[in-house]
Design a protein around this motif. Structure first.
Motif, mmCIF file in Angstrom:
data_model
loop_
_atom_site.group_PDB
_atom_site.id
_atom_site.type_symbol
_atom_site.label_atom_id
_atom_site.label_comp_id
_atom_site.label_asym_id
_atom_site.label_seq_id
_atom_site.Cartn_x
_atom_site.Cartn_y
_atom_site.Cartn_z
ATOM 1 N N GLN A 6 0.855 -1.177 0.000
ATOM 2 C CA GLN A 6 0.000 0.000 0.000
ATOM 3 C C GLN A 6 0.892 1.227 0.000
ATOM 4 O O GLN A 6 1.908 1.248 0.692
ATOM 5 C CB GLN A 6 -0.848 0.072 1.274
ATOM 6 N N CYS A 23 -3.206 0.002 -3.887
ATOM 7 C CA CYS A 23 -2.917 -1.268 -3.242
ATOM 8 C C CYS A 23 -2.615 -2.293 -4.328
ATOM 9 O O CYS A 23 -3.350 -2.379 -5.324
ATOM 10 C CB CYS A 23 -4.142 -1.701 -2.436
ATOM 11 N N LEU A 33 -10.440 -8.426 -3.118
ATOM 12 C CA LEU A 33 -9.748 -7.257 -2.569
ATOM 13 C C LEU A 33 -10.715 -6.398 -1.770
ATOM 14 O O LEU A 33 -11.907 -6.312 -2.109
ATOM 15 C CB LEU A 33 -9.125 -6.436 -3.709
ATOM 16 N N TRP A 35 -11.174 -2.675 0.779
ATOM 17 C CA TRP A 35 -10.723 -1.439 1.410
ATOM 18 C C TRP A 35 -11.498 -1.264 2.708
ATOM 19 O O TRP A 35 -12.729 -1.339 2.721
ATOM 20 C CB TRP A 35 -10.978 -0.221 0.526
ATOM 21 N N ALA A 66 -13.982 3.350 -5.488
ATOM 22 C CA ALA A 66 -12.899 2.388 -5.669
ATOM 23 C C ALA A 66 -12.904 1.887 -7.101
ATOM 24 O O ALA A 66 -13.944 1.879 -7.764
ATOM 25 C CB ALA A 66 -13.029 1.237 -4.687
ATOM 26 N N ARG A 68 -10.802 -1.173 -9.778
ATOM 27 C CA ARG A 68 -9.878 -2.309 -9.901
ATOM 28 C C ARG A 68 -9.529 -2.442 -11.380
ATOM 29 O O ARG A 68 -10.132 -3.215 -12.116
ATOM 30 C CB ARG A 68 -10.528 -3.587 -9.376
ATOM 31 N N CYS A 91 -5.924 -1.942 3.075
ATOM 32 C CA CYS A 91 -6.289 -2.802 1.966
ATOM 33 C C CYS A 91 -6.051 -4.240 2.407
ATOM 34 O O CYS A 91 -5.109 -4.512 3.180
ATOM 35 C CB CYS A 91 -5.427 -2.464 0.750
ATOM 36 N N TRP A 93 -6.577 -8.631 1.121
ATOM 37 C CA TRP A 93 -6.939 -9.587 0.079
ATOM 38 C C TRP A 93 -7.292 -10.920 0.734
ATOM 39 O O TRP A 93 -6.873 -11.224 1.856
ATOM 40 C CB TRP A 93 -5.809 -9.762 -0.943
#
Lengths: 115, 116
Positions: A6, A23, A33, A35, A66, A68, A91, A93
């Motif tokens: 991050q 991230c 993923l 946040w 957000a 991706r 962040c 995962w």
């Protein structure tokens, strides 16, 4: 092994300025993923999660968004920061599929102070 | 509404004693529950996962119990050490009340201080 990055680690921004936190995850494919925001004295608040490229779910309506753009990249943004956006942004995962023993692995976090 | 409560914000114990942290949840039926450790200024780190059909799980000096009738999980650290000082978060996984999605929801945590 998997690692999560991050940046930046710390950020001081004026009210009304834009925000972009990034991230990235290494060593895995198609991760879920997340946040989170952690305000002082409060618990972890899930902001967004993503199960794939371009797929974003928002948990809390707010001033943030957000995206991706790539499989292992997750970006948190704002067009205009508010004082209330200050906090510790994390962040995380988890391995797919989402929900199956969903152990989450967190990044080092970004401390954001909006003045 | 759904609520996760960890017994206290802070817990102080003497080195060598057993620390017991409590996590209670309401309006929620989690399929499993996780415990994480968080050090100041860092992200949480996964410690243990216990499923709804398991009563107890152990890992070295850590032990977790899960009582779905009481809607409670207990987290024990035996022979505690100053290095165990941190905030411990419980995180049940299940469906949020009033929503279709399943997610991991974190409690606010208990700050444990082990005094030498």
């Amino acid at each position: 092994s998997q690692t999560i990055h991050q940046w930046p680690a710390t950020l001081v921004q004026p009210v009304g300025s834009p925000l972009s936190l990034e991230c990235t995850v290494e060593g895995t494919s198609n991760p879920n993923l997340y946040w989170y925001r952690q305000a002082a004295g409060r618990g972890l608040q899930l902001l967004f999660y993503s199960v794939g490229i371009g797929q974003i779910s928002s948990e809390v309506p707010q001033n943030l968004s957000a995206s991706r753009p790539q499989d292992r990249q997750f970006i948190l943004s704002s067009k205009k920061l508010l004082l209330s956006d200050s906090g510790f942004y994390l962040c995380a995962w988890s391995p797919p599929p989402r929900g199956y023993q969903e152990t989450q692995y967190f990044g080092p976090g970004t401390r954001l102070l909006v003045l | 509404s759904q609520k996760i409560e960890q017994n206290s914000e802070a817990l102080n114990i003497q080195e060598g004693k057993t620390a017991t942290l409590t996590c209670n949840y309401t309006n929620y039926s989690p399929a499993y529950l996780q415990w994480y450790r968080q050090d100041p200024g860092r992200g949480p780190v996964f410690l243990l996962l216990i499923r709804e059909n398991e009563k107890e799980k152990r890992k070295e000096r850590l032990k977790v119990t899960f009582d779905t009738t009481l809607k409670q999980s207990l987290f024990h650290i035996t022979a505690s050490q100053p290095a165990d000082s941190a905030t411990y978060l419980c995180a049940p996984w299940g469906r949020r009340e009033g929503a279709g999605s399943y997610q991991l929801t974190f409690g606010k945590g208990t700050k444990l201080s082990v005094i030498p």
